[in-house]
Design an enzyme around this catalytic site. Structure first.
Site, short mmCIF file in Angstrom:
data_model
loop_
_atom_site.label_atom_id
_atom_site.label_comp_id
_atom_site.label_asym_id
_atom_site.label_seq_id
_atom_site.Cartn_x
_atom_site.Cartn_y
_atom_site.Cartn_z
NE ARG A 1 -17.84 47.51 12.01
CZ ARG A 1 -17.95 48.06 13.42
NH1 ARG A 1 -19.05 48.20 13.92
NH2 ARG A 1 -17.01 48.76 14.12
NE ARG B 1 -17.56 50.49 11.25
CZ ARG B 1 -18.54 51.77 12.25
NH1 ARG B 1 -20.08 52.02 11.56
NH2 ARG B 1 -17.06 52.30 13.24
CG HIS C 1 -28.38 56.47 13.94
ND1 HIS C 1 -28.29 55.50 15.19
CD2 HIS C 1 -27.14 55.59 13.64
CE1 HIS C 1 -27.19 54.55 15.61
NE2 HIS C 1 -26.84 55.07 14.49
CG HIS D 1 -27.82 46.00 9.79
ND1 HIS D 1 -27.38 46.14 10.54
CD2 HIS D 1 -29.01 47.43 9.76
CE1 HIS D 1 -27.25 47.02 11.77
NE2 HIS D 1 -28.20 48.07 10.87
CG HIS E 1 -21.05 53.78 7.52
ND1 HIS E 1 -21.03 53.52 8.87
CD2 HIS E 1 -19.98 54.20 6.88
CE1 HIS E 1 -20.05 54.20 8.88
NE2 HIS E 1 -19.78 55.07 8.12
CD GLU F 1 -28.59 60.43 8.26
OE1 GLU F 1 -28.90 59.74 7.32
OE2 GLU F 1 -28.81 59.79 8.81
CB THR G 1 -22.96 55.84 12.88
OG1 THR G 1 -22.69 55.18 11.86
CG2 THR G 1 -22.09 57.31 13.09
CG ASN H 1 -27.61 51.43 6.69
OD1 ASN H 1 -27.57 50.79 6.24
ND2 ASN H 1 -27.22 52.33 6.98
CD GLU I 1 -25.37 55.88 6.87
OE1 GLU I 1 -24.32 55.52 7.30
OE2 GLU I 1 -26.04 55.95 6.86
N1 PXP Z 1 -28.49 57.62 8.90
C1 PXP Z 1 -27.37 57.33 9.83
C2 PXP Z 1 -25.50 58.82 9.29
C3 PXP Z 1 -26.00 55.91 10.27
O1 PXP Z 1 -25.06 56.14 10.60
C4 PXP Z 1 -27.15 54.89 10.44
C5 PXP Z 1 -26.95 53.37 11.02
O2 PXP Z 1 -25.77 53.09 10.03
C6 PXP Z 1 -28.22 55.20 9.01
C7 PXP Z 1 -29.16 55.99 9.59
C8 PXP Z 1 -29.26 53.97 9.95
O3 PXP Z 1 -30.03 53.72 11.60
P1 PXP Z 1 -30.23 52.23 11.48
O4 PXP Z 1 -29.20 51.77 10.95
O5 PXP Z 1 -30.49 52.12 12.68
O6 PXP Z 1 -31.54 52.41 11.03
#
Ligand code: PXP
Length: 237
Positions: A49, A45, A191, A10, A43, A151, A101, A7, A70
């Site tokens: 953001r 959003r 997550h 960030h 994601h 998921e 999330t 992901n 996402e």
């Molecule tokens: N899966 C989903 C559905 C998420 O919303 C997120 C965060 O955007 C992640 C995985 C990844 O989470 P993390 O950044 O805590 O590894």
């Protein structure tokens, strides 16, 4: 071996902090794929953001593994998904005020809305995944939405501190993976997973892919800092 979806939200968060062009999440996606990522997760959003519409367009062009978008169950984002055609859309709950999330989708309360979104995306030949808590009621409902994947939300497991709480959350994830498989669903998870807590999750039979963001991007800042400082020192010579 369990697959890794990286992901890269960030990276976009860091770019948006200055409102400029760097670091570019698209460059991050290329590096993640070159390093073995099996997929790139972003994601989009509703408040934009971090990830921007431009990122989605470019990622669609350059991602060679699997693009996992996402998204909230929102008509605007569904329309973008149907144009972009990622390999997968993961439906997540979204609140504007949240940091990230929080909690999974409520497939019991929002069944019709989710069912209709799955139908639209599936018609567009996009595989749909539902981000849900490891709760048998949610899994039973998710299995009749038409979604191919769920998921499982690993946040409670990741946040658990005491040994007994960690064990209980891990068992929930195991039981719910087994129930989901029995109900005909394929299973991803994610997550809050990091270098310390990920190993037991990889040992759950039936989980195909983990989506991990924050810990990988955080670590990349620290493991890359030494090189970045040395390179700037060279420039100053
Ligand atoms: N899966 C989903 C559905 C998420 O919303 C997120 C965060 O955007 C992640 C995985 C990844 O989470 P993390 O950044 O805590 O590894």
């Amino acid at each position: 071996m369990i697959k890794l979806g990286v992901n890269i939200d960030h990276i976009a968060t860091l770019r948006q902090a200055r409102g400029g062009v760097e670091p570019d999440p698209v460059a991050g996606a290329i590096i993640a794929e070159l390093s073995g990522a099996n997929g790139i997760t972003v994601h989009l959003r509703e408040d934009r953001r971090h990830i921007q519409d431009r990122d989605i367009r470019l990622l669609r062009e350059i991602v060679q593994t699997k693009l996992n978008l996402e998204m909230a169950v929102s008509n605007e984002i569904i329309r973008i998904a149907l144009i972009t055609k990622p390999e997968q859309c993961t439906l997540v709950p979204e609140k504007r005020e949240e940091l990230t999330t929080e909690g999974g989708l409520d497939c019991v309360k929002n069944f019709d809305k989710i069912y209709n979104a799955v139908k639209k995306l599936s018609k567009g030949k996009i595989s749909v995944s539902l981000f849900i808590d490891p709760d048998p009621e949610q899994i039973k409902k998710a299995s009749i939405t038409g979604a191919e994947f769920i998921e499982l939300h690993t946040g409670n497991y990741a946040n658990a501190k005491k040994e007994k709480d960690i064990k209980r959350e891990l068992q929930k994830l195991k039981d719910c993976t087994a129930l989901a498989k029995k109900s005909g669903l394929r299973v991803n998870a994610g997550h809050g997973l990091n270098y310390i807590n990920v190993k037991p999750i990889t040992q759950i039979p039936g989980i195909e892919e983990l989506n991990i963001g924050h810990s990988i991007i955080s670590r990349s800042v620290l493991v890359g800092l030494d090189k970045a400082v040395r390179e700037m020192k060279e420039m100053l010579k």
